[in-house]
Motif scaffolding. Structure first.
Motif, PDB file in Angstrom:
ATOM      1  N   ALA A 202       1.313  -5.144  -6.222  1.00 24.91           N
ATOM      2  CA  ALA A 202       1.196  -5.825  -7.514  1.00 24.91           C
ATOM      3  C   ALA A 202      -0.222  -6.361  -7.721  1.00 24.91           C
ATOM      4  N   GLY A 203      -1.198  -5.751  -7.038  1.00 21.75           N
ATOM      5  CA  GLY A 203      -2.573  -6.249  -7.101  1.00 21.75           C
ATOM      6  C   GLY A 203      -3.315  -5.784  -8.345  1.00 21.75           C
ATOM      7  N   THR A 204      -4.644  -5.660  -8.198  1.00 17.46           N
ATOM      8  CA  THR A 204      -5.511  -5.305  -9.322  1.00 17.46           C
ATOM      9  C   THR A 204      -5.002  -4.063 -10.042  1.00 17.46           C
ATOM     10  N   LEU A 205      -4.712  -3.013  -9.281  1.00 19.27           N
ATOM     11  CA  LEU A 205      -4.307  -1.762  -9.910  1.00 19.27           C
ATOM     12  C   LEU A 205      -2.812  -1.692 -10.171  1.00 19.27           C
ATOM     13  N   GLY A 206      -1.993  -2.194  -9.238  1.00 15.72           N
ATOM     14  CA  GLY A 206      -0.537  -2.085  -9.403  1.00 15.72           C
ATOM     15  C   GLY A 206      -0.075  -2.675 -10.726  1.00 15.72           C
TER      16      GLY A 206
ATOM     17  N   VAL B   2       8.298  -3.645  -9.967  1.00 15.69           N
ATOM     18  CA  VAL B   2       7.141  -3.835  -9.109  1.00 15.69           C
ATOM     19  C   VAL B   2       7.615  -4.385  -7.779  1.00 15.69           C
ATOM     20  N   TYR B   3       7.266  -3.694  -6.699  1.00 19.39           N
ATOM     21  CA  TYR B   3       7.603  -4.191  -5.360  1.00 19.39           C
ATOM     22  C   TYR B   3       6.338  -4.683  -4.673  1.00 19.39           C
ATOM     23  N   ASP B   4       6.398  -5.909  -4.148  1.00 21.41           N
ATOM     24  CA  ASP B   4       5.270  -6.441  -3.371  1.00 21.41           C
ATOM     25  C   ASP B   4       5.865  -7.435  -2.367  1.00 21.41           C
ATOM     26  N   PRO B   5       5.456  -7.387  -1.094  1.00 22.56           N
ATOM     27  CA  PRO B   5       5.975  -8.379  -0.144  1.00 22.56           C
ATOM     28  C   PRO B   5       5.601  -9.798  -0.533  1.00 22.56           C
ATOM     29  N   SER B   6       4.576  -9.949  -1.352  1.00 21.59           N
ATOM     30  CA  SER B   6       4.219 -11.273  -1.862  1.00 21.59           C
ATOM     31  C   SER B   6       4.927 -11.504  -3.201  1.00 21.59           C
TER      32      SER B   6
ATOM     33  N   GLU C 243       2.424   4.337  -5.547  1.00 17.63           N
ATOM     34  CA  GLU C 243       1.986   3.444  -4.462  1.00 17.63           C
ATOM     35  C   GLU C 243       0.586   2.938  -4.767  1.00 17.63           C
ATOM     36  N   ALA C 244       0.425   1.589  -4.794  1.00 17.57           N
ATOM     37  CA  ALA C 244      -0.904   0.982  -4.992  1.00 17.57           C
ATOM     38  C   ALA C 244      -1.046  -0.175  -4.001  1.00 17.57           C
ATOM     39  N   VAL C 245      -0.796   0.122  -2.726  1.00 17.71           N
ATOM     40  CA  VAL C 245      -0.901  -0.894  -1.665  1.00 17.71           C
ATOM     41  C   VAL C 245      -2.332  -0.867  -1.116  1.00 17.71           C
ATOM     42  N   PRO C 246      -2.728  -1.818  -0.278  1.00 20.63           N
ATOM     43  CA  PRO C 246      -4.124  -1.855   0.193  1.00 20.63           C
ATOM     44  C   PRO C 246      -4.563  -0.541   0.853  1.00 20.63           C
ATOM     45  N   GLU C 247      -5.867  -0.296   0.760  1.00 21.41           N
ATOM     46  CA  GLU C 247      -6.451   0.989   1.174  1.00 21.41           C
ATOM     47  C   GLU C 247      -6.580   1.083   2.701  1.00 21.41           C
ATOM     48  N   ARG C 248      -5.431   1.137   3.396  1.00 16.22           N
ATOM     49  CA  ARG C 248      -5.444   1.299   4.859  1.00 16.22           C
ATOM     50  C   ARG C 248      -4.560   2.484   5.205  1.00 16.22           C
TER      51      ARG C 248
ATOM     52  N   LEU D 297      -1.141   2.003   6.911  1.00 10.45           N
ATOM     53  CA  LEU D 297      -0.172   1.405   5.978  1.00 10.45           C
ATOM     54  C   LEU D 297       0.356   2.469   5.019  1.00 10.45           C
ATOM     55  N   LYS D 298      -0.531   3.288   4.493  1.00 15.05           N
ATOM     56  CA  LYS D 298      -0.109   4.329   3.530  1.00 15.05           C
ATOM     57  C   LYS D 298       0.864   5.298   4.210  1.00 15.05           C
ATOM     58  N   LYS D 299       0.581   5.649   5.467  1.00 19.48           N
ATOM     59  CA  LYS D 299       1.474   6.584   6.175  1.00 19.48           C
ATOM     60  C   LYS D 299       2.861   5.984   6.310  1.00 19.48           C
TER      61      LYS D 299
ATOM     62  N   SER E 142       0.467   8.558  -5.006  1.00 21.50           N
ATOM     63  CA  SER E 142      -0.434   7.567  -4.418  1.00 21.50           C
ATOM     64  C   SER E 142      -1.620   7.329  -5.333  1.00 21.50           C
ATOM     65  N   ASN E 143      -1.958   6.039  -5.482  1.00 21.39           N
ATOM     66  CA  ASN E 143      -3.136   5.667  -6.278  1.00 21.39           C
ATOM     67  C   ASN E 143      -4.374   5.512  -5.400  1.00 21.39           C
ATOM     68  N   SER E 144      -4.302   5.913  -4.144  1.00 21.75           N
ATOM     69  CA  SER E 144      -5.443   5.719  -3.238  1.00 21.75           C
ATOM     70  C   SER E 144      -6.741   6.275  -3.839  1.00 21.75           C
ATOM     71  N   SER E 145      -7.825   5.509  -3.688  1.00 19.01           N
ATOM     72  CA  SER E 145      -9.119   5.981  -4.199  1.00 19.01           C
ATOM     73  C   SER E 145      -9.791   6.932  -3.231  1.00 19.01           C
ATOM     74  N   SER E 146      -9.539   6.756  -1.914  1.00 22.31           N
ATOM     75  CA  SER E 146     -10.342   7.548  -0.981  1.00 22.31           C
ATOM     76  C   SER E 146      -9.552   8.462  -0.065  1.00 22.31           C
TER      77      SER E 146
ATOM     78  N   HIS F 219      -4.368   9.129  -9.351  1.00 25.58           N
ATOM     79  CA  HIS F 219      -5.390   8.086  -9.190  1.00 25.58           C
ATOM     80  C   HIS F 219      -5.837   7.542 -10.547  1.00 25.58           C
ATOM     81  N   PHE F 220      -5.540   6.262 -10.749  1.00 29.28           N
ATOM     82  CA  PHE F 220      -5.923   5.587 -11.989  1.00 29.28           C
ATOM     83  C   PHE F 220      -7.308   4.972 -11.802  1.00 29.28           C
ATOM     84  N   TYR F 221      -7.996   4.692 -12.923  1.00 27.29           N
ATOM     85  CA  TYR F 221      -9.285   4.004 -12.855  1.00 27.29           C
ATOM     86  C   TYR F 221      -9.032   2.525 -13.150  1.00 27.29           C
TER      87      TYR F 221
HETATM   88  P1  NAD Z   1      -5.147  -5.301  -4.126  1.00 27.77           P
HETATM   89  O1  NAD Z   1      -5.569  -5.829  -2.811  1.00 27.77           O
HETATM   90  O2  NAD Z   1      -5.604  -5.950  -5.382  1.00 27.77           O
HETATM   91  O3  NAD Z   1      -3.533  -5.260  -4.175  1.00 27.77           O
HETATM   92  C1  NAD Z   1      -2.734  -4.763  -3.146  1.00 27.77           C
HETATM   93  C2  NAD Z   1      -1.338  -5.403  -3.249  1.00 27.77           C
HETATM   94  O4  NAD Z   1      -0.491  -4.724  -2.325  1.00 27.77           O
HETATM   95  C3  NAD Z   1      -1.299  -6.880  -2.877  1.00 27.77           C
HETATM   96  O5  NAD Z   1      -0.651  -7.609  -3.908  1.00 27.77           O
HETATM   97  C4  NAD Z   1      -0.495  -6.913  -1.572  1.00 27.77           C
HETATM   98  O6  NAD Z   1       0.318  -8.081  -1.451  1.00 27.77           O
HETATM   99  C5  NAD Z   1       0.366  -5.678  -1.743  1.00 27.77           C
HETATM  100  N1  NAD Z   1       0.910  -5.113  -0.509  1.00 27.77           N
HETATM  101  C6  NAD Z   1       0.500  -5.268   0.780  1.00 27.77           C
HETATM  102  N2  NAD Z   1       1.291  -4.549   1.605  1.00 27.77           N
HETATM  103  C7  NAD Z   1       2.216  -3.937   0.819  1.00 27.77           C
HETATM  104  C8  NAD Z   1       3.318  -3.067   1.076  1.00 27.77           C
HETATM  105  N3  NAD Z   1       3.615  -2.654   2.299  1.00 27.77           N
HETATM  106  N4  NAD Z   1       4.062  -2.640   0.023  1.00 27.77           N
HETATM  107  C9  NAD Z   1       3.780  -3.038  -1.249  1.00 27.77           C
HETATM  108  N5  NAD Z   1       2.744  -3.859  -1.544  1.00 27.77           N
HETATM  109  C10 NAD Z   1       1.974  -4.298  -0.526  1.00 27.77           C
HETATM  110  O7  NAD Z   1      -5.548  -3.747  -4.100  1.00 27.77           O
HETATM  111  P2  NAD Z   1      -5.970  -2.808  -5.325  1.00 27.77           P
HETATM  112  O8  NAD Z   1      -7.409  -3.003  -5.647  1.00 27.77           O
HETATM  113  O9  NAD Z   1      -4.949  -2.907  -6.400  1.00 27.77           O
HETATM  114  O10 NAD Z   1      -5.872  -1.382  -4.621  1.00 27.77           O
HETATM  115  C11 NAD Z   1      -4.629  -0.784  -4.353  1.00 27.77           C
HETATM  116  C12 NAD Z   1      -4.822   0.720  -4.249  1.00 27.77           C
HETATM  117  O11 NAD Z   1      -5.378   1.183  -5.477  1.00 27.77           O
HETATM  118  C13 NAD Z   1      -5.775   1.162  -3.140  1.00 27.77           C
HETATM  119  O12 NAD Z   1      -5.285   2.359  -2.566  1.00 27.77           O
HETATM  120  C14 NAD Z   1      -7.083   1.440  -3.891  1.00 27.77           C
HETATM  121  O13 NAD Z   1      -7.843   2.469  -3.268  1.00 27.77           O
HETATM  122  C15 NAD Z   1      -6.547   1.939  -5.220  1.00 27.77           C
HETATM  123  N6  NAD Z   1      -7.479   1.787  -6.351  1.00 27.77           N
HETATM  124  C16 NAD Z   1      -8.139   0.594  -6.539  1.00 27.77           C
HETATM  125  C17 NAD Z   1      -9.032   0.485  -7.612  1.00 27.77           C
HETATM  126  C18 NAD Z   1      -9.777  -0.820  -7.875  1.00 27.77           C
HETATM  127  O14 NAD Z   1     -10.760  -0.773  -8.640  1.00 27.77           O
HETATM  128  N7  NAD Z   1      -9.384  -1.941  -7.310  1.00 27.77           N
HETATM  129  C19 NAD Z   1      -9.200   1.571  -8.507  1.00 27.77           C
HETATM  130  C20 NAD Z   1      -8.474   2.750  -8.298  1.00 27.77           C
HETATM  131  C21 NAD Z   1      -7.618   2.849  -7.203  1.00 27.77           C
END
Ligand code: NAD
Length: 288
Positions: free
Chosen positions: A19-23, A39-43, A90-95, A98-100, A118-122, A142-144
């Protein structure tokens, strides 16, 4: 094995993980056709904030798209978020680890006909499918920065059923986003690769002592008609993040010039990360 595409998608929810920046922005776009987004987020707090964000902007974006505001709910229970969803993004942190894990869970818990994106950027999804029994339903989407930057990259996992890509190419524009397919696996997809080259050369021009960040930005704005230049935009993203991205490209392509990374590293080592620390290429006043 062939994949059976989801049907009845207008009546089924979309699930967004993270539910972060992109979610929250992805949730906003899928909440423009009157349907439900989960929206699913552990937080729980992040989930609540995402719902507030969608509720604040939903009506305006839905009317722009020609749709109707949908509903959004958040949960800390993954199975609850997934039940009945035709699409999971999926828009969880870029690790990578974790993605696997997330894709292994999705493979087990999502409906059999759900598309897993997956919305992963990399990371290409080809790196997440080891523990997935049906990789033909996994895809990079992949969204911008929607709603303002509404282009979307689509890319196969290497196993993605052609029908999944075709369905997304057809359906996504209804939600006010514009899909473009990368025709082969590509780190940075399409637009991010081009943007990376612009950033890299702008940094090189300064690293070589040819110009300054301010002058490059001014020339950029005068000649393109855009409101911001590459240095101002890098300050907004965060220079540590920009350096990580450039290191990622350099790991794949060792021939890239080192000057841009050295220039960035100087700022990062000095703690000048851009807007978030109050100083980067520009001075924004101190943040404590
Ligand atoms: P973020 O850190 O803002 O948000 C990540 C969210 O994921 C957090 O709210 C966190 O609590 C939650 N989270 C942690 N573990 C989780 C789990 N197991 N299941 C569900 N949620 C979980 O990150 P972001 O910037 O939104 O980036 C998320 C993804 O989007 C990444 O893969 C990134 O590469 C991609 N992305 C980011 C941008 C950007 O500009 N920020 C642009 C395009 C793509």
């Amino acid at each position: 094995m062939t994949f059976t595409l989801p049907t009845d998608i207008d009546a089924r929810p979309v699930a967004v993980l993270g539910a972060g920046t992109l979610g929250r922005r992805i949730a906003l776009m899928f909440a423009t056709r009157g349907g439900q987004v989960r929206v699913y987020d552990p937080s729980a707090e992040a989930g609540k904030q995402a719902c507030a964000y969608v509720e604040e902007h939903g009506a305006e974006v839905a009317s722009r798209v020609g749709g109707a505001p949908g509903s959004v709910v958040s949960t800390t229970d993954l199975a609850e978020a997934l039940a009945g969803a035709w699409l999971v993004v999926e828009a969880v942190p870029e690790r990578l680890e974790l993605k696997k894990q997330v894709f292994a869970d999705l493979d087990r818990l999502a409906d059999a006909d759900a598309i897993l994106a997956s919305n992963s950027s990399s990371y290409p999804t080809s790196q997440f499918v080891d523990h997935v029994t049906r990789p033909e339903r996994v895809v990079n989407m992949h969204f911008y920065m929607p709603p303002a930057q509404a282009a979307v990259d689509l890319m196969s996992s290497g196993h993605t059923d052609r029908a999944v890509l075709d369905l997304l190419l057809e359906v996504l524009p209804r939600y006010g986003v514009f899909p473009f397919e990368a025709r082969r696996e590509s780190t940075g997809f399409i637009f991010n690769r081009i943007w990376a080259a612009i950033k890299r050369e702008a940094l090189a021009v300064v690293a070589d002592g040819v110009s300054t960040p301010e002058d490059v930005d001014r020339m950029w704005m005068i000649n393109t008609g855009l409101k911001g230049g590459p240095f101002r935009m890098m300050d907004q993203v965060g220079l540590d993040v920009v350096l990580d991205i450039e290191n990622h490209y350099a790991a794949e392509n060792p021939g890239l010039p080192t000057g841009p990374r050295e220039l960035l590293k100087g700022y990062v080592d000095a703690g000048h990360l851009g807007v978030k620390t109050g100083r980067g290429f520009y001075d924004y006043g101190t943040r404590d």
